[in-house]
Design an enzyme around this catalytic site. Sequence first.
Site, PDB file in Angstrom:
ATOM      1  N   HIS A  11       0.828  -1.205   0.000  1.00 35.55           N
ATOM      2  CA  HIS A  11       0.000   0.000   0.000  1.00 35.55           C
ATOM      3  C   HIS A  11       0.866   1.262   0.000  1.00 35.55           C
ATOM      4  O   HIS A  11       1.824   1.361   0.772  1.00 35.55           O
ATOM      5  CB  HIS A  11      -0.878  -0.039   1.248  1.00 35.55           C
ATOM      6  CG  HIS A  11      -1.906   1.026   1.327  1.00 35.55           C
ATOM      7  ND1 HIS A  11      -2.183   1.717   2.486  1.00 35.55           N
ATOM      8  CD2 HIS A  11      -2.757   1.533   0.398  1.00 35.55           C
ATOM      9  CE1 HIS A  11      -3.153   2.582   2.279  1.00 35.55           C
ATOM     10  NE2 HIS A  11      -3.522   2.495   1.016  1.00 35.55           N
ATOM     11  N   HIS A  53      -0.957  10.991  -1.970  1.00 38.33           N
ATOM     12  CA  HIS A  53      -2.301  10.617  -1.523  1.00 38.33           C
ATOM     13  C   HIS A  53      -3.188  11.819  -1.218  1.00 38.33           C
ATOM     14  O   HIS A  53      -4.302  11.930  -1.716  1.00 38.33           O
ATOM     15  CB  HIS A  53      -2.207   9.728  -0.279  1.00 38.33           C
ATOM     16  CG  HIS A  53      -3.539   9.319   0.262  1.00 38.33           C
ATOM     17  ND1 HIS A  53      -4.249  10.092   1.174  1.00 38.33           N
ATOM     18  CD2 HIS A  53      -4.311   8.233   0.011  1.00 38.33           C
ATOM     19  CE1 HIS A  53      -5.389   9.491   1.466  1.00 38.33           C
ATOM     20  NE2 HIS A  53      -5.455   8.372   0.775  1.00 38.33           N
TER      21      HIS A  53
END
Length: 245
Positions: A11, A53
């Site tokens: 991730h 992100h």
Amino acid sequence: MRCAYPMGFAHRLGGALAPENTLTGLMLSHRLGVTAVECDVQLSADGVAVIAHDHELERTTSGSGSLGAQALAALLQLDAGRHHHPAFAGEKLPSLQELAALARRLGMAVNLELKPQGAAKAMGQQCALQIRQHWQGAALLPLVSSFSAEALQGVKQQAAELPLALLSEGLDEAVLAQALALGCRAVNVYHRALSTAWVTRLHEHGLAVMAWTVNQPDDMLRLRHWGVDMLCSDRPDRFDPAWAA
């Protein structure tokens, strides 16, 4: 069904083990034997795809304000490592081009999550062109995912060859219908929303299943037993080495 991608995805490139969405994280995952990574894609003010992100810069970099309001040259000057640990000071935000070059050199599969601000379809179109360029001739194209159906529509319109995945926190008939309407290859779902029945149902419709974010070994084993095709985790060091295949 046969999924083209490895089982284990790190991730945000390195999970919890390195500064998120950095090339250092990618290298760490590679050293662990991981062969697939997930990361987030946004556009700079001058339309260049970068790996990050948050829409705001404060949490993970030395910058402030909106990422999308700054040009690539300014973004590349930011420190994206110190927030994780002082030992990573000086780590940079990578561009999509830099990520593609390193991932391809290392033979790593990639799941790119598009995180649009504003016009989602246009963002998907711009990203699709850059993904196509940076992975030209690749044996395995990135899996392009998003919570935004409009962003995925933009990708599909601009580069129909790119495999798509719809991201969702839960599962219901509307999510399934949307994934099928978009022509997705996969559905990426929060792992606690999955069940054996849903894994089977998605497979029956030709959709691969990625579970996120799975950090405990017991959960990994249970989901694998259910037939989940891909696991995205903050703890790639806990992956079974066999999942690299």
